[in-house]
Design a protein around this motif. Structure first.
Motif, mmCIF file in Angstrom:
data_model
loop_
_atom_site.group_PDB
_atom_site.id
_atom_site.type_symbol
_atom_site.label_atom_id
_atom_site.label_comp_id
_atom_site.label_asym_id
_atom_site.label_seq_id
_atom_site.Cartn_x
_atom_site.Cartn_y
_atom_site.Cartn_z
ATOM 1 N N PRO A 118 36.702 5.671 3.494
ATOM 2 C CA PRO A 118 36.181 4.149 3.102
ATOM 3 C C PRO A 118 36.714 3.568 1.799
ATOM 4 O O PRO A 118 37.380 4.058 1.120
ATOM 5 C CB PRO A 118 34.653 4.784 3.131
ATOM 6 N N TYR A 119 36.268 2.334 1.510
ATOM 7 C CA TYR A 119 36.441 1.617 0.416
ATOM 8 C C TYR A 119 35.364 1.729 -0.469
ATOM 9 O O TYR A 119 34.167 1.561 0.043
ATOM 10 C CB TYR A 119 36.894 0.083 0.677
ATOM 11 N N ARG A 120 35.394 1.592 -1.705
ATOM 12 C CA ARG A 120 34.254 1.537 -2.773
ATOM 13 C C ARG A 120 34.755 0.174 -3.516
ATOM 14 O O ARG A 120 35.990 0.495 -4.189
ATOM 15 C CB ARG A 120 34.182 2.659 -3.607
ATOM 16 N N LYS A 133 27.960 0.627 1.220
ATOM 17 C CA LYS A 133 27.666 1.988 1.510
ATOM 18 C C LYS A 133 27.049 2.428 2.846
ATOM 19 O O LYS A 133 27.308 3.348 3.758
ATOM 20 C CB LYS A 133 26.916 2.794 0.351
ATOM 21 N N TYR A 135 27.120 0.567 5.166
ATOM 22 C CA TYR A 135 28.060 0.207 6.431
ATOM 23 C C TYR A 135 28.976 1.370 7.094
ATOM 24 O O TYR A 135 28.996 1.775 8.218
ATOM 25 C CB TYR A 135 28.954 -1.234 5.854
ATOM 26 N N TRP A 136 29.317 2.091 5.942
ATOM 27 C CA TRP A 136 30.010 3.153 6.126
ATOM 28 C C TRP A 136 29.222 4.466 6.790
ATOM 29 O O TRP A 136 29.914 5.100 7.566
ATOM 30 C CB TRP A 136 31.111 3.487 4.913
ATOM 31 N N ALA A 140 30.186 2.612 10.511
ATOM 32 C CA ALA A 140 31.490 3.038 10.508
ATOM 33 C C ALA A 140 31.485 4.769 11.113
ATOM 34 O O ALA A 140 32.589 5.092 11.738
ATOM 35 C CB ALA A 140 32.292 3.223 9.139
ATOM 36 N N LYS A 141 30.977 5.592 10.300
ATOM 37 C CA LYS A 141 31.033 7.293 10.787
ATOM 38 C C LYS A 141 30.502 7.399 12.098
ATOM 39 O O LYS A 141 31.286 8.023 13.024
ATOM 40 C CB LYS A 141 30.143 7.769 9.598
ATOM 41 N N VAL A 152 41.453 3.010 7.521
ATOM 42 C CA VAL A 152 41.434 1.782 6.717
ATOM 43 C C VAL A 152 42.822 1.723 6.248
ATOM 44 O O VAL A 152 43.187 2.389 5.578
ATOM 45 C CB VAL A 152 40.098 1.944 5.523
ATOM 46 N N LEU A 196 34.425 10.650 4.699
ATOM 47 C CA LEU A 196 33.625 9.565 3.862
ATOM 48 C C LEU A 196 33.881 10.051 2.260
ATOM 49 O O LEU A 196 33.712 9.110 1.589
ATOM 50 C CB LEU A 196 32.155 9.627 4.249
ATOM 51 N N VAL A 199 37.543 8.606 -0.774
ATOM 52 C CA VAL A 199 37.084 7.015 -1.025
ATOM 53 C C VAL A 199 38.251 6.419 -1.910
ATOM 54 O O VAL A 199 39.088 7.166 -2.619
ATOM 55 C CB VAL A 199 35.717 7.066 -1.878
#
Length: 241
Positions: A118-120, A133, A135-136, A140-141, A152, A196, A199
């Motif tokens: 994921p993005y942070r 957070k 959302y992922w 997403a997971k 991503v 996850l 990052v």
């Protein structure tokens, strides 16, 4: 295993130097000279993107004259000499240990063809940061568990040979859905892993410009469209710089 880091860049003079500083620091900490390379794909930039990238001695600049994210990624694939190709965006800041996590993932699973995470957002705080957070974790997971693929675009690494076997990137896709497309197609070659813990820190410029909810809805719709119809739902996009 040699790691090639590929950074597509269109008019990224404001972010690219910082991105490269973070990347070089992490790569030199986890690999010896000759075990990695950094490629910046100058994707028809009209600003100082190429000059900035060329100012780093550890960076090779290649030019893709036709503007388009997938075209830039494809140029990176064609130019890279590594066994594993890692793709990040020019507005990212590589966290400590990121290269090591990628290399460890490939060392542990011989069937691995892609690993992503994921993005942070380093310039987002408060409730929006919490929602990202959530959302992922909550959306997403579980979606990855159902589909068994997810990537991503500014935070993934793929086997070069697997990318070549599927014919590389679909350059008919302009922007949205390109990462899901490559993850879906790579899943036919082996394991696609969404972690996850892998990052990547990045700018929230698109979220701030287009709004959190519209951006999230757009990405969800394009993921679903790629998964079900095998093509993105959205063909138009805006460059946000």
């Amino acid at each position: 295993m040699k790691l090639s880091l590929i950074i597509p860049a269109y008019n990224e003079e404001l972010y690219l130097a910082t991105c490269l500083q973070y990347a070089i620091k992490e790569l030199t900490a986890h690999a010896k000279p000759g075990e990695f390379e950094i490629i910046v794909v100058n994707n028809a930039s009209t600003d100082r993107t190429s000059a900035i990238a060329s100012g780093f001695e550890n960076v090779r600049v290649v030019y893709e004259p036709i503007k388009g994210l997938t075209r830039a990624r494809q140029k990176g694939l064609e130019s890279a000499s590594g066994d594993i190709l890692a793709f990040i965006d020019a507005d990212t800041r590589m966290p400590a240990g990121w290269p090591g996590k990628v290399l460890d993932a490939y060392a542990k699973r011989k069937d691995l063809v892609c690993v992503s995470g994921p993005y942070r957002y380093f310039d987002l705080s408060g409730i929006k940061s919490f929602l990202v957070k959530l959302y992922w974790l909550a959306l997403a997971k579980p979606t990855y568990w159902l589909t068994r693929y997810m990537a991503v675009g500014g935070n993934f690494a793929a086997s070069k040979q697997a990318l070549l076997r599927i014919g590389g990137f679909d350059t008919s896709i302009a922007f949205y859905g390109e990462d899901t497309n490559i993850a879906r197609r790579l899943a036919g070659e082996g394991r696609v892993q969404f972690d996850l813990g892998l990052v990547m820190d990045t700018s929230a410029r698109r979220l701030k410009e287009e709004g959190f909810i519209p951006t999230a809805v757009c990405y969800v719709l394009n993921f679903m469209s790629e998964a079900i119809r095998k093509k993105p739902a959205t063909s138009e996009y805006r460059d946000i710089r």
